[in-house]
Design an enzyme around this catalytic site. Structure first.
Site, PDB file in Angstrom:
ATOM      1  N   ARG A   1      12.247 -44.673  -4.565  1.00  0.00           N
ATOM      2  CA  ARG A   1      11.976 -43.841  -3.375  1.00  0.00           C
ATOM      3  C   ARG A   1      12.731 -44.347  -2.145  1.00  0.00           C
ATOM      4  O   ARG A   1      12.218 -44.300  -1.023  1.00  0.00           O
ATOM      5  CB  ARG A   1      10.469 -43.767  -3.067  1.00  0.00           C
ATOM      6  CG  ARG A   1       9.638 -43.188  -4.173  1.00  0.00           C
ATOM      7  CD  ARG A   1       9.990 -41.736  -4.488  1.00  0.00           C
ATOM      8  NE  ARG A   1       9.238 -41.317  -5.657  1.00  0.00           N
ATOM      9  CZ  ARG A   1       9.693 -41.398  -6.909  1.00  0.00           C
ATOM     10  NH1 ARG A   1      10.919 -41.823  -7.166  1.00  0.00           N
ATOM     11  NH2 ARG A   1       8.958 -40.990  -7.916  1.00  0.00           N
TER      12      ARG A   1
ATOM     13  N   SER B   1       2.871 -37.821  -3.267  1.00  0.00           N
ATOM     14  CA  SER B   1       2.351 -39.198  -3.239  1.00  0.00           C
ATOM     15  C   SER B   1       2.429 -39.730  -1.818  1.00  0.00           C
ATOM     16  O   SER B   1       3.490 -39.716  -1.199  1.00  0.00           O
ATOM     17  CB  SER B   1       3.173 -40.095  -4.159  1.00  0.00           C
ATOM     18  OG  SER B   1       2.977 -39.696  -5.490  1.00  0.00           O
TER      19      SER B   1
ATOM     20  N   GLU C   1       4.955 -43.517   1.612  1.00  0.00           N
ATOM     21  CA  GLU C   1       6.107 -42.822   1.012  1.00  0.00           C
ATOM     22  C   GLU C   1       6.379 -41.560   1.834  1.00  0.00           C
ATOM     23  O   GLU C   1       7.531 -41.208   2.110  1.00  0.00           O
ATOM     24  CB  GLU C   1       5.804 -42.446  -0.448  1.00  0.00           C
ATOM     25  CG  GLU C   1       6.929 -41.631  -1.100  1.00  0.00           C
ATOM     26  CD  GLU C   1       6.709 -41.369  -2.578  1.00  0.00           C
ATOM     27  OE1 GLU C   1       6.163 -42.248  -3.274  1.00  0.00           O
ATOM     28  OE2 GLU C   1       7.106 -40.281  -3.039  1.00  0.00           O
TER      29      GLU C   1
HETATM   30  C1  LIG Z   1       2.659 -31.308  -4.977  1.00  0.00           C
HETATM   31  C2  LIG Z   1       3.766 -32.300  -4.764  1.00  0.00           C
HETATM   32  C3  LIG Z   1       4.242 -33.049  -5.826  1.00  0.00           C
HETATM   33  C4  LIG Z   1       5.267 -33.980  -5.640  1.00  0.00           C
HETATM   34  N1  LIG Z   1       5.725 -34.686  -6.726  1.00  0.00           N
HETATM   35  C5  LIG Z   1       6.750 -35.545  -6.570  1.00  0.00           C
HETATM   36  C6  LIG Z   1       7.282 -36.263  -7.686  1.00  0.00           C
HETATM   37  O1  LIG Z   1       6.840 -36.124  -8.815  1.00  0.00           O
HETATM   38  N2  LIG Z   1       8.323 -37.102  -7.461  1.00  0.00           N
HETATM   39  C7  LIG Z   1       8.864 -37.277  -6.228  1.00  0.00           C
HETATM   40  O2  LIG Z   1       9.811 -38.044  -6.091  1.00  0.00           O
HETATM   41  N3  LIG Z   1       8.380 -36.620  -5.156  1.00  0.00           N
HETATM   42  C8  LIG Z   1       7.348 -35.767  -5.298  1.00  0.00           C
HETATM   43  N4  LIG Z   1       6.855 -35.110  -4.207  1.00  0.00           N
HETATM   44  C9  LIG Z   1       7.402 -35.404  -2.861  1.00  0.00           C
HETATM   45  C10 LIG Z   1       8.591 -34.546  -2.418  1.00  0.00           C
HETATM   46  O3  LIG Z   1       8.609 -33.325  -3.123  1.00  0.00           O
HETATM   47  C11 LIG Z   1       9.919 -35.276  -2.594  1.00  0.00           C
HETATM   48  O4  LIG Z   1       9.976 -36.458  -1.840  1.00  0.00           O
HETATM   49  C12 LIG Z   1      11.105 -34.381  -2.194  1.00  0.00           C
HETATM   50  O5  LIG Z   1      12.308 -35.000  -2.614  1.00  0.00           O
HETATM   51  C13 LIG Z   1      11.182 -34.106  -0.690  1.00  0.00           C
HETATM   52  O6  LIG Z   1      12.136 -33.096  -0.467  1.00  0.00           O
HETATM   53  P1  LIG Z   1      11.992 -32.083   0.747  1.00  0.00           P
HETATM   54  O7  LIG Z   1      13.140 -31.150   0.704  1.00  0.00           O
HETATM   55  O8  LIG Z   1      10.652 -31.434   0.736  1.00  0.00           O
HETATM   56  O9  LIG Z   1      12.119 -33.061   1.981  1.00  0.00           O
HETATM   57  P2  LIG Z   1      11.205 -33.199   3.286  1.00  0.00           P
HETATM   58  O10 LIG Z   1       9.795 -33.463   2.877  1.00  0.00           O
HETATM   59  O11 LIG Z   1      11.448 -32.073   4.191  1.00  0.00           O
HETATM   60  O12 LIG Z   1      11.818 -34.536   3.919  1.00  0.00           O
HETATM   61  C14 LIG Z   1      11.624 -35.777   3.266  1.00  0.00           C
HETATM   62  C15 LIG Z   1      12.634 -36.772   3.825  1.00  0.00           C
HETATM   63  O13 LIG Z   1      13.932 -36.381   3.413  1.00  0.00           O
HETATM   64  C16 LIG Z   1      14.778 -36.250   4.558  1.00  0.00           C
HETATM   65  N5  LIG Z   1      15.719 -35.155   4.289  1.00  0.00           N
HETATM   66  C17 LIG Z   1      15.433 -33.876   3.929  1.00  0.00           C
HETATM   67  N6  LIG Z   1      16.573 -33.180   3.798  1.00  0.00           N
HETATM   68  C18 LIG Z   1      17.589 -34.030   4.077  1.00  0.00           C
HETATM   69  C19 LIG Z   1      19.008 -33.912   4.122  1.00  0.00           C
HETATM   70  N7  LIG Z   1      19.641 -32.754   3.866  1.00  0.00           N
HETATM   71  N8  LIG Z   1      19.735 -35.012   4.434  1.00  0.00           N
HETATM   72  C20 LIG Z   1      19.135 -36.190   4.725  1.00  0.00           C
HETATM   73  N9  LIG Z   1      17.808 -36.353   4.720  1.00  0.00           N
HETATM   74  C21 LIG Z   1      17.034 -35.288   4.377  1.00  0.00           C
HETATM   75  C22 LIG Z   1      13.850 -35.961   5.722  1.00  0.00           C
HETATM   76  O14 LIG Z   1      14.427 -36.343   6.950  1.00  0.00           O
HETATM   77  C23 LIG Z   1      12.655 -36.826   5.348  1.00  0.00           C
HETATM   78  O15 LIG Z   1      12.898 -38.164   5.724  1.00  0.00           O
HETATM   79  C24 LIG Z   1       5.827 -34.171  -4.352  1.00  0.00           C
HETATM   80  C25 LIG Z   1       5.355 -33.409  -3.282  1.00  0.00           C
HETATM   81  C26 LIG Z   1       4.344 -32.475  -3.475  1.00  0.00           C
HETATM   82  C27 LIG Z   1       3.872 -31.670  -2.311  1.00  0.00           C
END
Ligand SMILES: Cc1cc2nc3c(=O)[nH]c(=O)nc-3n(C[C@H](O)[C@H](O)[C@H](O)COP(=O)(O)OP(=O)(O)OC[C@H]3O[C@@H](n4cnc5c(N)ncnc54)[C@H](O)[C@@H]3O)c2cc1C
Length: 309
Positions: free
Chosen positions: A180, A229, A299
């Site tokens: 992560r 998480s 996280e």
């Molecule tokens: C129900 C549920 C289940 C999940 N299961 C998992 C799992 O199994 N495994 C897992 O790893 N995660 C899981 N997650 C967490 C999440 O989905 C991941 O961390 C995902 O990668 C976040 O992507 P996002 O586009 O939603 O980013 P955001 O939540 O919008 O942002 C997260 C971070 O990424 C940065 N970011 C976003 N876009 C960019 C970009 N283009 N360039 C640079 N930085 C950027 C943001 O600044 C922030 O720091 C889960 C979440 C939920 C709600």
């Protein structure tokens, strides 16, 4: 803080060639899974990578910049986010198969779409993305992973734009991926990723994705307002077990609750503020520290400022 409308208006006036959308005082809660939080002082949706680069190049260095993806790992605080929040849209939404079982995806493409397109194209090794409800930019920043694979295991290279507006290219090894964690400089906004899989049978990959979907639905509150998480698993332990052992399963604070189904997930029961959720998380951290001595690390990313009392 400058009044929201002032910043957006000033930026627009100073950058007449911008092609993307720049809006003042935009609510962010609805752009996140938790559905909480205040507005962005200015929200910019660049038209494409050139537009993003030009914007950042021309933006005064003192203006803070944040980037959000699909908001699935994010708490936006109740007082909103000062400066500019960037959210990539359609101009970063292409996904294409390439020879050698490769997939090229824009940073705004939902992970699940990359998984589905890879399946259709007979590319295995990307099915894990089915389990992550974010977009590719977030997967890169978080080194998102599920069911035994992480983003780093499939990535060849990524592109991004830094705060000065320079377009940068990163080989996988440059990104110092860990659990992560991505070692790209904090100011880099990812714009594109190139993944490599292996040739695979579409039916087999579809079955793998169906198994992932079923496992998620049974073990995670995927239909709730949540952020995934909350804490990273500490070395050699599972965060959920420590939280459970600390008696926090089901714990409530305001409109926020520790999920009964998976106690490393916090949920907004409907009326939570960002402060409720963050306070609940901090309470869990303190109780876990008291019972096990372990300091859990968030996280979930938190951005913005608290609402003035
Ligand atoms: C129900 C549920 C289940 C999940 N299961 C998992 C799992 O199994 N495994 C897992 O790893 N995660 C899981 N997650 C967490 C999440 O989905 C991941 O961390 C995902 O990668 C976040 O992507 P996002 O586009 O939603 O980013 P955001 O939540 O919008 O942002 C997260 C971070 O990424 C940065 N970011 C976003 N876009 C960019 C970009 N283009 N360039 C640079 N930085 C950027 C943001 O600044 C922030 O720091 C889960 C979440 C939920 C709600």
């Amino acid at each position: 803080m400058t009044r929201a409308s002032d910043l957006a208006a000033r930026l627009k006036a100073g950058m007449p060639n911008l092609r993307g959308r720049l809006l003042a005082d935009q609510p962010l809660g609805e752009l996140t899974w938790f559905r909480v939080g205040g507005p962005a002082e200015a929200l910019f949706t660049p038209a494409d990578e050139d537009d993003l680069a030009a914007f950042l190049h021309n933006l005064a260095p003192e203006v803070p910049v944040s980037v959000i993806g699909l908001g699935s790992n994010l708490i936006v605080r109740d007082g909103g986010v000062p400066g500019v929040v960037i959210r990539l849209g359609r101009g970063f939404g292409a996904v294409t198969g390439e020879p050698g079982s490769r997939m090229r995806a824009g940073a705004a493409v939902p992970d699940v779409k990359v998984a589905r397109d890879a399946q259709t194209a007979g590319i295995s090794g990307l099915a894990f993305l089915r389990g992550i409800p974010g977009a590719i930019g977030g997967a890169l920043r978080m080194n998102g992973g599920a069911y035994g694979r992480e983003t780093k295991d499939a990535l060849i290279e990524a592109r991004g734009v830094d705060r000065s507006g320079a377009v940068r290219r990163f080989a996988n090894a440059d990104l110092d991926f860990r659990y992560r964690h991505c070692g790209a400089p904090d100011d880099v906004i990812f714009t594109e990723a190139l993944f490599r899989g292996e040739p695979g049978e579409p039916e087999k990959i579809a079955a793998e994705m169906a198994a992932i979907t079923e496992a998620r639905e049974q073990s995670q509150p995927v239909k709730n307002r949540t952020g995934g998480s909350t804490f990273k698993n500490p070395p050699g332990a599972k965060a959920w077990q420590l939280i459970d052992a600390a008696g926090c399963r089901g714990l409530r604070m305001g409109g926020a609750q520790v999920s009964e189904l998976h106690c490393n997930f916090l949920i907004n029961l409907g009326s939570a503020s960002a402060a409720d959720i963050e306070m609940l998380g901090e309470t869990v951290r303190r109780r876990v520290k008291d019972t096990s001595g372990v300091e859990l690390e968030w996280e979930i990313k938190r951005i913005g400022v608290a609402k003035p009392a």
